[in-house]
Write an enzyme that holds these catalytic residues in place. Structure first.
Site, PDB file in Angstrom:
ATOM      1  N   HIS A   1       0.320  -5.388   4.195  1.00 11.61           N
ATOM      2  CA  HIS A   1      -0.950  -4.695   4.055  1.00 11.61           C
ATOM      3  C   HIS A   1      -1.115  -4.239   2.609  1.00 11.61           C
ATOM      4  CE1 HIS A   1       1.768  -1.180   5.031  1.00 11.61           C
ATOM      5  NE2 HIS A   1       1.133  -0.719   3.981  1.00 11.61           N
TER       6      HIS A   1
HETATM    7  P1  TYD Z   1       3.328   0.098   9.963  1.00 10.15           P
HETATM    8  O1  TYD Z   1       2.147   0.345   9.100  1.00 10.15           O
HETATM    9  O2  TYD Z   1       3.304  -1.116  10.832  1.00 10.15           O
HETATM   10  O3  TYD Z   1       4.658   0.075   9.082  1.00 10.15           O
HETATM   11  P2  TYD Z   1       5.080  -0.936   7.903  1.00 10.15           P
HETATM   12  O4  TYD Z   1       3.938  -0.989   6.946  1.00 10.15           O
HETATM   13  O5  TYD Z   1       6.319  -0.341   7.318  1.00 10.15           O
HETATM   14  O6  TYD Z   1       5.382  -2.265   8.470  1.00 10.15           O
HETATM   15  O7  TYD Z   1       3.548   1.402  10.868  1.00 10.15           O
HETATM   16  C1  TYD Z   1       4.226   1.373  12.081  1.00 10.15           C
HETATM   17  C2  TYD Z   1       3.615   2.412  13.014  1.00 10.15           C
HETATM   18  O8  TYD Z   1       3.851   3.734  12.523  1.00 10.15           O
HETATM   19  C3  TYD Z   1       2.125   2.251  13.171  1.00 10.15           C
HETATM   20  O9  TYD Z   1       1.815   2.479  14.543  1.00 10.15           O
HETATM   21  C4  TYD Z   1       1.542   3.372  12.343  1.00 10.15           C
HETATM   22  C5  TYD Z   1       2.624   4.428  12.396  1.00 10.15           C
HETATM   23  N1  TYD Z   1       2.692   5.275  11.208  1.00 10.15           N
HETATM   24  C6  TYD Z   1       2.379   6.627  11.308  1.00 10.15           C
HETATM   25  O10 TYD Z   1       2.009   7.135  12.378  1.00 10.15           O
HETATM   26  N2  TYD Z   1       2.496   7.408  10.207  1.00 10.15           N
HETATM   27  C7  TYD Z   1       2.886   6.910   9.014  1.00 10.15           C
HETATM   28  O11 TYD Z   1       2.978   7.672   8.021  1.00 10.15           O
HETATM   29  C8  TYD Z   1       3.191   5.501   8.915  1.00 10.15           C
HETATM   30  C9  TYD Z   1       3.616   4.900   7.602  1.00 10.15           C
HETATM   31  C10 TYD Z   1       3.087   4.731  10.037  1.00 10.15           C
END
Ligand code: TYD
Length: 135
Positions: free
Chosen positions: A49
């Site tokens: 992302h």
């Molecule tokens: P995600 O964005 O998929 O993580 P990465 O970019 O590391 O692959 O996030 C995983 C899950 O955690 C998603 O459901 C969103 C949640 N999340 C939060 O609730 N708070 C946060 O600060 C972050 C970074 C993720």
């Protein structure tokens, strides 16, 4: 590409390591959120992302992982494997993290609370937003 590697001062001694992350000293933004990623499986790719506004600084406080960074015009790869080094990533940079070592702990500081509306999770949409800004 709005990224920067920041080398932190090491305060460690014969007893072990110590690094301090401090607003207005070595962190280039007001910290509103801290999260950490750990126990990641080695064949997993995370991230995938870009953010519209969010600024983040990531430290591999333990272990290592590979970052693919892409601003829509150029791509680069950085391996984070040092607890005294941070990777700053500004807005508009697509990132993918892979090759996590089994002991990897990624600490992330962010200048905003979690906001799903700030994410661009579709790569084609990311490229579209880059082109829209450039034209
Ligand atoms: P995600 O964005 O998929 O993580 P990465 O970019 O590391 O692959 O996030 C995983 C899950 O955690 C998603 O459901 C969103 C949640 N999340 C939060 O609730 N708070 C946060 O600060 C972050 C970074 C993720």
């Amino acid at each position: 590409m709005e990224i920067e590697i920041i080398d932190f001062q090491k305060h460690g001694d014969e007893r072990g390591g110590l690094v301090s992350l401090e607003l207005d000293n070595n962190i280039p933004f007001d910290i509103k959120r801290v999260y950490y990623i750990f126990d990641t499986l080695s064949d997993v790719t995370r991230g995938k992302h870009a953010h519209k506004q969010l600024r983040q600084l990531t430290v591999a406080v333990k272990g290592s992982c590979r970052f693919l960074l892409d601003d829509g015009n150029e791509k680069m790869e950085i391996v984070l494997n040092c607890a005294s080094q941070g990777l700053y990533i500004g807005p508009g940079v697509w990132r993918e993290m892979s090759e996590f070592s089994s002991d990897c702990v990624l600490l992330v500081l962010a200048d905003e609370i979690y906001d799903e509306d700030d994410y661009i999770r579709d790569y084609e949409q990311f490229l579209y937003s880059v082109n829209a800004k450039q034209s």
